[in-house]
Design a protein around this motif. Sequence first.
Motif, PDB file in Angstrom:
ATOM      1  N   LYS A   1       0.791  -1.223   0.000  1.00 45.43           N
ATOM      2  CA  LYS A   1       0.000   0.000   0.000  1.00 45.43           C
ATOM      3  C   LYS A   1       0.831   1.285   0.000  1.00 45.43           C
ATOM      4  O   LYS A   1       0.420   2.269  -0.621  1.00 45.43           O
ATOM      5  CB  LYS A   1      -0.961   0.001   1.190  1.00 45.43           C
ATOM      6  CG  LYS A   1      -2.030  -1.084   1.115  1.00 45.43           C
ATOM      7  CD  LYS A   1      -2.899  -0.926  -0.124  1.00 45.43           C
ATOM      8  CE  LYS A   1      -3.992  -1.981  -0.150  1.00 45.43           C
ATOM      9  NZ  LYS A   1      -4.800  -1.917  -1.401  1.00 45.43           N
TER      10      LYS A   1
ATOM     11  N   TYR B   1      -0.293   4.234  -2.543  1.00 40.03           N
ATOM     12  CA  TYR B   1      -0.788   5.523  -2.087  1.00 40.03           C
ATOM     13  C   TYR B   1       0.144   6.678  -2.450  1.00 40.03           C
ATOM     14  O   TYR B   1      -0.298   7.827  -2.555  1.00 40.03           O
ATOM     15  CB  TYR B   1      -0.990   5.499  -0.576  1.00 40.03           C
ATOM     16  CG  TYR B   1      -2.062   4.541  -0.108  1.00 40.03           C
ATOM     17  CD1 TYR B   1      -3.162   4.252  -0.909  1.00 40.03           C
ATOM     18  CD2 TYR B   1      -1.988   3.918   1.143  1.00 40.03           C
ATOM     19  CE1 TYR B   1      -4.144   3.378  -0.494  1.00 40.03           C
ATOM     20  CE2 TYR B   1      -2.971   3.042   1.575  1.00 40.03           C
ATOM     21  CZ  TYR B   1      -4.054   2.774   0.747  1.00 40.03           C
ATOM     22  OH  TYR B   1      -5.031   1.902   1.165  1.00 40.03           O
TER      23      TYR B   1
ATOM     24  N   LYS C   1     -12.201   4.204   3.801  1.00 36.88           N
ATOM     25  CA  LYS C   1     -11.266   5.122   3.139  1.00 36.88           C
ATOM     26  C   LYS C   1     -11.879   5.672   1.852  1.00 36.88           C
ATOM     27  O   LYS C   1     -11.803   6.874   1.574  1.00 36.88           O
ATOM     28  CB  LYS C   1      -9.947   4.418   2.827  1.00 36.88           C
ATOM     29  CG  LYS C   1      -8.864   5.323   2.264  1.00 36.88           C
ATOM     30  CD  LYS C   1      -7.561   4.553   2.108  1.00 36.88           C
ATOM     31  CE  LYS C   1      -6.431   5.474   1.666  1.00 36.88           C
ATOM     32  NZ  LYS C   1      -6.653   6.084   0.351  1.00 36.88           N
TER      33      LYS C   1
ATOM     34  N   ALA D   1      -5.132  12.019  -3.831  1.00 42.21           N
ATOM     35  CA  ALA D   1      -4.933  10.591  -3.577  1.00 42.21           C
ATOM     36  C   ALA D   1      -4.689   9.828  -4.873  1.00 42.21           C
ATOM     37  O   ALA D   1      -5.057  10.279  -5.962  1.00 42.21           O
ATOM     38  CB  ALA D   1      -6.160  10.018  -2.870  1.00 42.21           C
TER      39      ALA D   1
END
Length: 247
Positions: free
Chosen positions: A129, A133, A171, A203
Amino acid sequence: MLSSEAKIALLIDADNAPAAKIEAILAEIAKYGVANTRRAYGNWKNPNLKPWEDNLHEFAIRPVQQFDLTKGKNATDAALIIDAMDLLYTRNLDAFAIVTSDCDFTPLVMRILTDGLKVYGFGEKKTPKPFVYACSTFLYLENLGQDADIGPAKTVDSVKKTTKELKQDTKLVSLLRRAVTTAQDEDGWSNLAAVGVHISNQASFDPRNYGYAKLSTLVDATDLFELQRRQNGIYVRDKRDAKGAKP
């Protein structure tokens, strides 16, 4: 969104990416600009890289040889990072596209972003992740080539998240609601295009990672928002705000 003339450096960690997706990767990059620098890194004496080797000439990708200097240490990562920094300082680039499922490139991505360049990441679902991200946009290779323009709709359906699963993704829900609230006009409606821009600015996000070809279909599938199609685009409103509001 970059212009169609944007210059993009495509750097491939051949040790940690499947060669079968290269055509779809290049098609995706073409939406953002031109991959005028294309390099693939690995120890080309390794028989495991044969699938990549077969694609290098067809897609004009320059192989960068990196021998395994020490057992257990990945010299390929270091070579890619060094080249990326050289390109960052010596080329007039607009973005980087990095193909890997390795988390070790996360600091590199963050450094490139500091200079104001976009970073498009491509990797398998096993990608850690932090790297996902860190990228401006990250797309899972398993989902790549599955939107309406590239692949059959049934392929998207096979990985599509259900409404229940989407609602349980706190999220995602928080990201969508914040973006919708930020883009609201005086009537409480938000232009979906503006919502998409806000999301991409804060994001790493692509609706295909949830099994949906477009942001509009993903937002609709959450069942948390009202959608209204107008002549100048699609507008969206949080159903919580819609209670008691005039249409």
